[in-house]
Scaffold this motif. Structure first.
Motif, short mmCIF file in Angstrom:
data_model
loop_
_atom_site.label_atom_id
_atom_site.label_comp_id
_atom_site.label_asym_id
_atom_site.label_seq_id
_atom_site.Cartn_x
_atom_site.Cartn_y
_atom_site.Cartn_z
N ASP A 34 60.41 79.43 54.24
CA ASP A 34 61.04 80.43 53.61
C ASP A 34 61.23 80.24 52.24
O ASP A 34 61.29 81.25 51.45
CB ASP A 34 62.66 80.37 54.12
N ALA A 35 60.87 78.98 51.66
CA ALA A 35 61.00 78.80 50.22
C ALA A 35 59.96 77.56 49.67
O ALA A 35 59.55 76.73 50.51
CB ALA A 35 62.65 78.41 49.59
N ILE A 36 59.52 77.73 48.68
CA ILE A 36 58.81 76.85 47.86
C ILE A 36 59.49 76.39 46.47
O ILE A 36 59.91 77.18 45.87
CB ILE A 36 57.26 77.29 47.45
N VAL A 37 59.85 75.18 46.56
CA VAL A 37 60.54 74.26 45.42
C VAL A 37 59.58 73.53 44.68
O VAL A 37 59.27 72.50 45.40
CB VAL A 37 61.85 73.71 45.60
N ALA A 38 59.25 73.86 43.56
CA ALA A 38 58.19 72.89 42.63
C ALA A 38 58.98 72.14 41.69
O ALA A 38 60.13 72.45 41.14
CB ALA A 38 57.34 73.82 42.11
N ALA A 39 58.24 70.84 41.70
CA ALA A 39 58.91 69.91 40.42
C ALA A 39 58.74 70.35 38.99
O ALA A 39 59.34 69.83 38.31
CB ALA A 39 58.10 68.55 40.80
N ASN A 40 57.96 71.28 38.93
CA ASN A 40 58.17 72.17 37.36
C ASN A 40 57.67 73.51 37.50
O ASN A 40 57.15 74.06 38.67
CB ASN A 40 57.09 71.43 36.38
N ASP A 41 57.77 74.04 36.66
CA ASP A 41 57.56 75.71 36.55
C ASP A 41 56.10 76.05 36.57
O ASP A 41 55.52 77.04 37.22
CB ASP A 41 58.18 76.37 35.32
#
Length: 179
Positions: A34-41
């Motif tokens: 449902d979502a992707i959270v990355a360690a940087n932009d």
């Protein structure tokens, strides 16, 4: 959210890591996310680009969030939701700690600084300025812009025509033509 190693992809903080993460998650692991959270932009922007290449609507199908608040994230479509690091404060605090150590003072083992969430459209959250600008109900369409425009072009044309006719009728056309 329960920890699931199948939903974690290692990256190296460059754009290709975000692109590769989407390929690994969706193609190799067949993960439903449902979502992707990355360690940087930068990795988040890579993921966002790959999702758009696949015509996967962000944030409707998959939300994307980064970390760092890099300038480029503001200008992507949709703009990237991120966490702002207090870089100036980090540098200042580091210098204070080093100077304290040089003077022989005891310093804390860990130091925490506050970050701030920068809500933009990639997470599916709408900033207050957008909600306040809305007239009537807000409808989130699970399509990319081009598909949504094509599907709604008759309604869009009719609304534009109505606005122009009302402006002519009320002698307000000068705002559009400069006359």
């Amino acid at each position: 959210i329960l920890y699931n190693p199948e939903l974690i992809v290692k990256g190296d903080f460059i754009i290709s890591s975000g692109i590769n993460a989407v390929k690994i998650l969706l193609d190799e692991r067949k993960a439903e996310v449902d979502a992707i959270v990355a360690a940087n932009d930068i990795m988040a922007l890579g993921a966002l680009s790959e999702l758009q290449e696949r015509r996967i609507y962000v944030p409707g199908k998959i939300a994307v969030v980064g970390f760092d608040n890099v300038e480029e994230g503001k200008y992507y479509t949709p703009p990237l939701t991120t966490v702002n690091q207090p870089l100036y404060e980090q540098g200042k605090k580091a210098m204070e700690i080093v100077l304290a150590q040089i003077k022989g003072k005891t310093v804390p083992e860990k130091t925490y600084l506050k970050t701030s969430l920068k809500i933009r459209e990639s997470c599916g959250c709408f900033p207050d300025r957008i909600l306040k600008a809305a007239v009537g109900e807000i409808h989130i369409i699970e399509k990319n812009f081009e598909d949504a425009f094509i599907a709604n072009k008759d309604e869009i044309a009719a609304r534009v025509q109505t606005i122009v006719k009302q402006s002519i009728k009320n002698n307000r056309i000068d705002r559009f033509t400069g006359t």
